[in-house]
Design a protein around this motif. Structure first.
Motif, PDB file in Angstrom:
ATOM      1  N   PHE A  58       0.843  -1.197   0.000  1.00  0.00           N
ATOM      2  CA  PHE A  58       0.000   0.000   0.000  1.00  0.00           C
ATOM      3  C   PHE A  58       0.881   1.252   0.000  1.00  0.00           C
ATOM      4  O   PHE A  58       0.537   2.288  -0.580  1.00  0.00           O
ATOM      5  CB  PHE A  58      -0.901  -0.050   1.232  1.00  0.00           C
ATOM      6  N   PHE A  59       2.046   1.146   0.623  1.00  0.00           N
ATOM      7  CA  PHE A  59       2.949   2.287   0.754  1.00  0.00           C
ATOM      8  C   PHE A  59       3.472   2.760  -0.605  1.00  0.00           C
ATOM      9  O   PHE A  59       3.974   3.877  -0.725  1.00  0.00           O
ATOM     10  CB  PHE A  59       4.120   1.909   1.659  1.00  0.00           C
ATOM     11  N   ILE A  60       3.357   1.934  -1.630  1.00  0.00           N
ATOM     12  CA  ILE A  60       3.740   2.359  -2.977  1.00  0.00           C
ATOM     13  C   ILE A  60       2.907   3.567  -3.383  1.00  0.00           C
ATOM     14  O   ILE A  60       3.427   4.548  -3.931  1.00  0.00           O
ATOM     15  CB  ILE A  60       3.557   1.203  -3.984  1.00  0.00           C
ATOM     16  N   ILE A  61       1.606   3.491  -3.116  1.00  0.00           N
ATOM     17  CA  ILE A  61       0.718   4.618  -3.434  1.00  0.00           C
ATOM     18  C   ILE A  61       1.074   5.825  -2.575  1.00  0.00           C
ATOM     19  O   ILE A  61       1.152   6.958  -3.060  1.00  0.00           O
ATOM     20  CB  ILE A  61      -0.755   4.228  -3.216  1.00  0.00           C
ATOM     21  N   ILE A  62       1.282   5.581  -1.286  1.00  0.00           N
ATOM     22  CA  ILE A  62       1.656   6.668  -0.384  1.00  0.00           C
ATOM     23  C   ILE A  62       2.954   7.331  -0.851  1.00  0.00           C
ATOM     24  O   ILE A  62       3.084   8.553  -0.846  1.00  0.00           O
ATOM     25  CB  ILE A  62       1.804   6.148   1.057  1.00  0.00           C
ATOM     26  N   ALA A  63       3.916   6.500  -1.265  1.00  0.00           N
ATOM     27  CA  ALA A  63       5.217   7.018  -1.698  1.00  0.00           C
ATOM     28  C   ALA A  63       5.083   7.892  -2.936  1.00  0.00           C
ATOM     29  O   ALA A  63       5.651   8.988  -3.010  1.00  0.00           O
ATOM     30  CB  ALA A  63       6.177   5.857  -1.970  1.00  0.00           C
ATOM     31  N   LEU A  64       4.342   7.413  -3.921  1.00  0.00           N
ATOM     32  CA  LEU A  64       4.178   8.183  -5.159  1.00  0.00           C
ATOM     33  C   LEU A  64       3.414   9.472  -4.906  1.00  0.00           C
ATOM     34  O   LEU A  64       3.813  10.543  -5.379  1.00  0.00           O
ATOM     35  CB  LEU A  64       3.463   7.339  -6.212  1.00  0.00           C
ATOM     36  N   SER A  65       2.312   9.399  -4.163  1.00  0.00           N
ATOM     37  CA  SER A  65       1.523  10.599  -3.907  1.00  0.00           C
ATOM     38  C   SER A  65       2.285  11.585  -3.026  1.00  0.00           C
ATOM     39  O   SER A  65       2.267  12.794  -3.268  1.00  0.00           O
ATOM     40  CB  SER A  65       0.183  10.232  -3.259  1.00  0.00           C
ATOM     41  N   SER A  66       2.993  11.064  -2.027  1.00  0.00           N
ATOM     42  CA  SER A  66       3.768  11.937  -1.147  1.00  0.00           C
ATOM     43  C   SER A  66       4.924  12.586  -1.898  1.00  0.00           C
ATOM     44  O   SER A  66       5.233  13.763  -1.682  1.00  0.00           O
ATOM     45  CB  SER A  66       4.298  11.131   0.039  1.00  0.00           C
ATOM     46  N   GLY A  67       5.567  11.832  -2.791  1.00  0.00           N
ATOM     47  CA  GLY A  67       6.674  12.380  -3.569  1.00  0.00           C
ATOM     48  C   GLY A  67       6.228  13.511  -4.472  1.00  0.00           C
ATOM     49  O   GLY A  67       6.847  14.582  -4.514  1.00  0.00           O
ATOM     50  N   ILE A  68       5.125  13.279  -5.189  1.00  0.00           N
ATOM     51  CA  ILE A  68       4.583  14.348  -6.041  1.00  0.00           C
ATOM     52  C   ILE A  68       4.180  15.541  -5.188  1.00  0.00           C
ATOM     53  O   ILE A  68       4.459  16.698  -5.524  1.00  0.00           O
ATOM     54  CB  ILE A  68       3.355  13.843  -6.826  1.00  0.00           C
ATOM     55  N   GLY A  69       3.543  15.252  -4.053  1.00  0.00           N
ATOM     56  CA  GLY A  69       3.073  16.324  -3.186  1.00  0.00           C
ATOM     57  C   GLY A  69       4.193  17.154  -2.599  1.00  0.00           C
ATOM     58  O   GLY A  69       4.161  18.392  -2.644  1.00  0.00           O
ATOM     59  N   SER A  70       5.226  16.501  -2.063  1.00  0.00           N
ATOM     60  CA  SER A  70       6.321  17.260  -1.454  1.00  0.00           C
ATOM     61  C   SER A  70       7.142  17.979  -2.514  1.00  0.00           C
ATOM     62  O   SER A  70       7.607  19.110  -2.288  1.00  0.00           O
ATOM     63  CB  SER A  70       7.212  16.338  -0.617  1.00  0.00           C
ATOM     64  N   GLY A  71       7.308  17.352  -3.684  1.00  0.00           N
ATOM     65  CA  GLY A  71       8.020  18.027  -4.773  1.00  0.00           C
ATOM     66  C   GLY A  71       7.276  19.261  -5.246  1.00  0.00           C
ATOM     67  O   GLY A  71       7.868  20.331  -5.442  1.00  0.00           O
ATOM     68  N   ALA A  72       5.958  19.130  -5.411  1.00  0.00           N
ATOM     69  CA  ALA A  72       5.147  20.268  -5.836  1.00  0.00           C
ATOM     70  C   ALA A  72       5.096  21.343  -4.755  1.00  0.00           C
ATOM     71  O   ALA A  72       5.104  22.546  -5.061  1.00  0.00           O
ATOM     72  CB  ALA A  72       3.734  19.791  -6.178  1.00  0.00           C
TER      73      ALA A  72
END
Length: 447
Positions: A58-72
């Motif tokens: 499940f953390f794959i989704i968290i990782a991708l969404s968090s990465g996009i979010g923190s980068g943005a």
């Protein structure tokens, strides 16, 4: 701009304004997960073990969404620090596009990827079957997880963490109703078990997307027409990828790290300890919550001041958030040690689970300060456009050292599961020392 300008005024005031709502939101997000864990434990130990094993997947989704979010968040904050609202909207538009693209890929890959990852984890029997059912539903709802992170990034860059906090609070209360409704089949609905846990989560994320869109449209910096006038830009997409990918990969390494831990827990202990570890992780998250809002405050304040070239304020932000975070974690460690068995018993009344969870928490208490130190340092680096260190320290801390250290302590020194728990402590402190001196050197180069 005065409502969102973090380049002026007292830093501590900005930290409080950003960090406190973010921490409250994370509290309710963790309580949301606690509710899921509670009901999974009421279903069966297999259900609890299956959802625990699913966590790194499940953390794959968290990782991708968090990465996009923190980068943005970082790039949007820098744009606001530079007073460049046109670029802010271009970043926002392309971040949404990027997020939608990733969500489609995840949904299409899930039928093959999820069973394979469960096989790789070593899971077997009913716990494996229940975990796969839960994870499949979550993967199909990934679009809403990712969109919420992107929309929240646009608000975080303005210093607004209250909107996401509000969603998480409402989502928690929705989950209290929807979980038992779908799990146990209240009011004539079919009994869905762990599928019901996942379905409730996805429905709440859909609500979150609608609410965050509303809040963004009301924010002081966002202009709907400027967003509509933006267009797909390959250079902007590359900048988002360059800033967000290291954060996603760092989060991915966390998932892999939990995967490694699960492997060694199954090797040395078994499914009862896996269930205990799942419950104990929720407790640990609760202890970490008051300090985690400091990550967002650090990233946002550092980002805006980097855009404005106010380097002294960057140094001050890092130092003050570190002091606050360390103090909170020392207090948390002193609290968790005596109360561990009582807290674990709230999730499962199996004495074996309580003993195993208590054993983990009383050792893990020594590692608590490392999490907040690492997160603040990585956030500060991302705010000055130095995100790549997160990848290297993530690989070191989550994969390279654990694989060798856990085996050495657990098998060579015959410490078993105790070796895994102490391995986490030693590993985290070594990574924290490396990160501290690296960040100190990079900050000196700013001037």
């Amino acid at each position: 701009m005065t409502d969102v300008d973090l380049t002026q005024g007292a830093i501590i005031s900005h930290v409080k304004r950003i960090a406190i709502p973010a921490s409250v939101g994370m509290l309710f997000n963790t309580l949301f997960n606690v509710v899921d864990t509670y009901y999974a434990g009421k279903l069966s130990t297999d259900a609890l073990a299956g959802m625990t094993i699913s966590f790194p997947i499940f953390f794959i989704i968290i990782a991708l969404s968090s990465g996009i979010g923190s980068g943005a968040t970082a790039l949007n904050a820098i744009a606001l620090g530079e007073k460049n609202k046109k670029y802010f909207h271009s970043l926002s538009y392309n971040a949404v596009f990027f997020g939608l693209f990733l969500a489609v890929l995840i949904a299409l890959a899930s039928p093959l990827m999820v069973p394979f990852l469960f096989e790789l984890s070593g899971a077997t029997g009913l716990s494996k079957a229940l975990g796969i059912q839960y994870t499949n539903v979550i993967f199909w709802g990934s679009i809403f997880f990712i969109l919420n992170s992107v929309l929240n990034a646009m608000l975080n860059a303005q210093g607004d963490t209250k909107s996401y906090r509000n969603f998480l609070i409402i989502g928690f209360f929705m989950n209290l109703i929807l979980d038992p409704l779908f799990i146990f089949g209240w009011f004539g609905l079919p009994q869905l078990g762990t599928i019901g846990v996942a379905l409730a989560t996805v429905i709440i994320q859909v609500f979150g997307t609608l609410y965050m869109l509303y809040r963004l449209n009301k924010s002081p910096t966002f202009e709907l027409q400027a967003f509509k006038n933006a267009h797909f830009n390959l250079e902007v997409m590359f900048q988002l990828f360059k800033q967000g990918f290291p954060a996603s990969l760092n989060m991915m390494t966390i998932a892999l790290g939990v995967f490694v831990i699960n492997f060694y827990v199954l090797k040395y202990a078994g499914s009862v300890t896996i269930a205990a570890y799942g419950a104990a992780m929720r407790v640990e998250q609760l202890i970490l919550l008051p300090a985690l809002g400091l990550n967002i405050a650090t990233l946002t304040i550092v980002g805006q001041n980097f855009g404005a070239k106010n380097f002294e304020r960057i140094f001050e932000t890092k130092q003050k958030t570190l002091r606050i975070g360390i103090g909170m974690m020392v207090f948390g460690a002193l609290l968790i040690y005596p109360l561990a068995p009582h807290i674990i018993s709230l999730f499962n009344n199996d004495q074996a689970v309580i003993m195993a969870g208590t054993h983990y928490l009383r050792i893990e208490a020594f590692a608590l300060p490392t999490y907040i130190i690492l997160n603040i340092l990585i956030s500060a680096l991302q705010g000055i456009k130095k995100p790549n260190f997160a990848i290297y320290i993530g690989i070191y801390r989550q994969i390279f050292i654990p694989i060798t250290l856990f085996y050495f302590l657990g098998t060579v020194l015959d410490m078993g599961i105790t070796g895994v728990w102490w391995g986490i402590v030693l590993n985290n402190w070594s990574a924290t020392i490396i990160a501290y001196f690296y960040t100190k050197r990079v900050m000196k180069s700013l001037g």
